[in-house]
Write an enzyme that holds these catalytic residues in place. Sequence first.
Site, PDB file in Angstrom:
ATOM      1  N   LYS A  24      67.110   6.939  66.856  1.00 21.55           N
ATOM      2  CA  LYS A  24      68.913   6.518  66.889  1.00 21.55           C
ATOM      3  C   LYS A  24      69.922   7.358  66.750  1.00 21.55           C
ATOM      4  O   LYS A  24      70.850   7.070  67.563  1.00 21.55           O
ATOM      5  CB  LYS A  24      69.048   6.311  65.232  1.00 21.55           C
ATOM      6  N   ASN A  25      69.689   8.908  66.336  1.00 21.99           N
ATOM      7  CA  ASN A  25      70.764   9.614  66.656  1.00 21.99           C
ATOM      8  C   ASN A  25      70.732  10.295  68.673  1.00 21.99           C
ATOM      9  O   ASN A  25      71.298  11.253  68.627  1.00 21.99           O
ATOM     10  CB  ASN A  25      70.045  10.859  65.547  1.00 21.99           C
ATOM     11  N   ARG A  98      79.312   6.373  62.831  1.00 24.04           N
ATOM     12  CA  ARG A  98      80.407   8.184  63.691  1.00 24.04           C
ATOM     13  C   ARG A  98      80.854   8.343  64.666  1.00 24.04           C
ATOM     14  O   ARG A  98      81.252   9.026  65.460  1.00 24.04           O
ATOM     15  CB  ARG A  98      79.733   8.906  62.276  1.00 24.04           C
ATOM     16  N   CYS A 122      77.073   7.367  56.673  1.00 19.28           N
ATOM     17  CA  CYS A 122      76.793   7.316  55.283  1.00 19.28           C
ATOM     18  C   CYS A 122      77.488   8.178  54.242  1.00 19.28           C
ATOM     19  O   CYS A 122      78.762   9.069  55.170  1.00 19.28           O
ATOM     20  CB  CYS A 122      75.269   7.541  55.397  1.00 19.28           C
ATOM     21  N   ASP A 324      67.520  14.355  57.220  1.00 17.51           N
ATOM     22  CA  ASP A 324      67.410  13.424  57.202  1.00 17.51           C
ATOM     23  C   ASP A 324      65.544  13.196  56.829  1.00 17.51           C
ATOM     24  O   ASP A 324      65.443  11.978  56.339  1.00 17.51           O
ATOM     25  CB  ASP A 324      67.362  12.993  58.678  1.00 17.51           C
ATOM     26  N   VAL A 346      72.936  21.663  54.317  1.00 22.88           N
ATOM     27  CA  VAL A 346      73.108  20.580  55.425  1.00 22.88           C
ATOM     28  C   VAL A 346      75.036  20.268  54.771  1.00 22.88           C
ATOM     29  O   VAL A 346      75.248  19.966  55.580  1.00 22.88           O
ATOM     30  CB  VAL A 346      72.478  20.564  56.471  1.00 22.88           C
TER      31      VAL A 346
HETATM   32  N1  EPU Z   1      80.766  19.553  60.112  1.00 20.47           N
HETATM   33  C1  EPU Z   1      82.290  20.135  59.548  1.00 20.47           C
HETATM   34  N2  EPU Z   1      83.401  19.704  60.078  1.00 20.47           N
HETATM   35  C2  EPU Z   1      83.377  18.955  61.611  1.00 20.47           C
HETATM   36  C3  EPU Z   1      81.416  18.182  61.526  1.00 20.47           C
HETATM   37  C4  EPU Z   1      80.612  18.841  61.213  1.00 20.47           C
HETATM   38  O1  EPU Z   1      82.772  20.499  57.992  1.00 20.47           O
HETATM   39  O2  EPU Z   1      83.679  18.472  62.575  1.00 20.47           O
HETATM   40  C5  EPU Z   1      79.971  19.556  59.193  1.00 20.47           C
HETATM   41  C6  EPU Z   1      79.684  18.506  58.054  1.00 20.47           C
HETATM   42  O3  EPU Z   1      79.865  17.723  57.017  1.00 20.47           O
HETATM   43  C7  EPU Z   1      78.194  19.016  57.423  1.00 20.47           C
HETATM   44  C8  EPU Z   1      77.659  19.914  59.030  1.00 20.47           C
HETATM   45  O4  EPU Z   1      78.792  20.118  59.144  1.00 20.47           O
HETATM   46  O5  EPU Z   1      78.269  19.627  56.310  1.00 20.47           O
HETATM   47  C9  EPU Z   1      76.483  18.880  59.381  1.00 20.47           C
HETATM   48  O6  EPU Z   1      77.247  17.701  59.878  1.00 20.47           O
HETATM   49  P1  EPU Z   1      76.992  17.282  61.873  1.00 20.47           P
HETATM   50  O7  EPU Z   1      78.358  17.805  61.802  1.00 20.47           O
HETATM   51  O8  EPU Z   1      75.677  18.496  62.122  1.00 20.47           O
HETATM   52  O9  EPU Z   1      76.494  16.387  61.546  1.00 20.47           O
HETATM   53  P2  EPU Z   1      76.999  15.130  62.244  1.00 20.47           P
HETATM   54  O10 EPU Z   1      76.523  15.241  64.033  1.00 20.47           O
HETATM   55  O11 EPU Z   1      78.030  14.119  61.691  1.00 20.47           O
HETATM   56  C10 EPU Z   1      74.052  14.306  62.411  1.00 20.47           C
HETATM   57  C11 EPU Z   1      72.911  12.750  62.317  1.00 20.47           C
HETATM   58  C12 EPU Z   1      73.283  12.763  61.252  1.00 20.47           C
HETATM   59  C13 EPU Z   1      72.818  14.159  60.283  1.00 20.47           C
HETATM   60  C14 EPU Z   1      73.613  15.634  61.140  1.00 20.47           C
HETATM   61  C15 EPU Z   1      72.720  16.395  60.901  1.00 20.47           C
HETATM   62  C16 EPU Z   1      74.320  10.724  64.526  1.00 20.47           C
HETATM   63  C17 EPU Z   1      75.055  10.094  64.345  1.00 20.47           C
HETATM   64  N3  EPU Z   1      74.284  11.590  62.874  1.00 20.47           N
HETATM   65  O12 EPU Z   1      75.635  14.021  61.750  1.00 20.47           O
HETATM   66  O13 EPU Z   1      72.348  11.566  60.771  1.00 20.47           O
HETATM   67  O14 EPU Z   1      71.783  14.003  59.383  1.00 20.47           O
HETATM   68  O15 EPU Z   1      73.348  15.250  62.782  1.00 20.47           O
HETATM   69  O16 EPU Z   1      71.472  17.321  61.804  1.00 20.47           O
HETATM   70  O17 EPU Z   1      73.631  11.781  65.144  1.00 20.47           O
HETATM   71  C18 EPU Z   1      71.320   9.615  59.719  1.00 20.47           C
HETATM   72  O18 EPU Z   1      70.604   9.810  60.660  1.00 20.47           O
HETATM   73  O19 EPU Z   1      71.430   9.204  58.666  1.00 20.47           O
HETATM   74  C19 EPU Z   1      72.003  10.816  59.859  1.00 20.47           C
HETATM   75  C20 EPU Z   1      72.910  11.731  58.768  1.00 20.47           C
END
Ligand code: EPU
EC number: 2.5.1.7
Length: 451
Positions: A24-25, A98, A122, A324, A346
């Site tokens: 998915k990601n 997102r 989420c 996750d 995280v």
């Molecule tokens: N963060 C910031 N500012 C930003 C971006 C992120 O402070 O501009 C912080 C977030 O709040 C968090 C941390 O950095 O505390 C990590 O966030 P990240 O950006 O890595 O997460 P994401 O890209 O929003 C993806 C996956 C998530 C997975 C995370 C970590 C997708 C669509 N989502 O999220 O997956 O948990 O990386 O590996 O790829 C899921 O599949 O259920 C899911 C939540």
Amino acid sequence: MTEDVLVVHGGTPLQGQIRVRGAKNLVSKAMVAALLGESPSRLFDVPRIRDVEVVSGLLELHGVKVSAGAEDGELVMDPTNVESASTDEINVHAGSSRIPILLCGPLLHRLGHAFIPDLGGCHIGPRPIDFHIGALREFGAVVDKTPEGMHLSAPNGLHGAKLELPYPSVGATEQVLLTAVRAEGVTELRNAAIEPEIIDLICILQKMGAIIKVHTDRVIEIQGVPRLYGYEHKPIPDRIEAASWAAAALATRGEIEVLGARQQDMMTFLNVYRSIGGELKITDDRVARAGVAGSEGGIKFWHPGGELKAVALETDVHPGFMTDWQQPLVVALTQARGISIMHETVYEQRLGYTEALNSMGATIQVYRDCLGGTPCRFGRRNFMHSAVIAGPSKLHAADLRIPDLRAGFAHLIAALAAEGTSRVYGVNLIKRGYEDFEAKLAALGAHVERL
Ligand code: EPU
């Protein structure tokens, strides 16, 4: 309106074989990347999940023709005639995912402007987008946040930049990659995320004509190119879904073979699985092919009988234990003898679901302190981000409401492990990330029915 409720008659070990498809990601990001090409892309093994529908909708609104290919799970995306879409049309997708934030760079390159609706995803913490916006501005984008969404333009084009992320964010790294590949000049990104899904996205971009070097120490260097083309790609398998089913096998004392699961993306999980007493057997594709014609490799996970062992763990960026994987595994840890610790580093608010497990008989206490590992960013910020799980606990049935995707699957596993009949409300949320999960449950012998 009818409630989406799954009635789960628990207490039966899950047994059998299921298959995971593209992650998915990765898949949703690969679809966004197709927008950067000047010719059609083909993505294989695409699961039927909500994020894929949302991104398909957004691509189509921008003139990309999205159609099913000849193979089951094949998606063809033709971006030859990219065009602007109205904010009203785009806003239909507000709050649904997102992924739209990742359209910024590709739309700026293709159209010179972009409109991004309010994001969804989420509720597992505040999930800010400051790293994304900071990086886009460094590339030369003008970002205007309004109550209806975010408007972007690039009056002077996009130019390579020297960037350093405050934290190795997956999304922000993808944002930089998808923008830098066609920006003028060189981009250097420090403290980048290096999750396998990111490396797979880099492979896709390289197939499209990009020049990207992954250096040691989380440094990625991107040489912008004037033009990119379509790609053909089979994505990495979904290692979160695979681990979720593995945890389900353990929690229900069953045996599940996850076809398509790949060892190299899951090594950290597999080590933990073994340390707590789970058994596993890995079959590589090549070995599987040598045996039965047409069969594929995977990983079989099972509970060997006896008691599971407690463990102290913390979630982390790759190559650490994925955030996750945390929720499904905690359900299995309620069945381990002793005190387990789960330190979530995280996301600051990803342990709320433990209340539901406690209502089913688990003994889980959450703390503000960084327990069981090194201090993290949340330690001094008052977030309940460490869980202490005392086991084994006999789980009993309960009525549960699903809060988010991964916690939702954890609720489901708990209901399957518990004696008696549970009602799981809001179960359609699980479809965001788990393809055909009800059919898979049926294949594994679960006793579930829709209300
Ligand atoms: N963060 C910031 N500012 C930003 C971006 C992120 O402070 O501009 C912080 C977030 O709040 C968090 C941390 O950095 O505390 C990590 O966030 P990240 O950006 O890595 O997460 P994401 O890209 O929003 C993806 C996956 C998530 C997975 C995370 C970590 C997708 C669509 N989502 O999220 O997956 O948990 O990386 O590996 O790829 C899921 O599949 O259920 C899911 C939540």
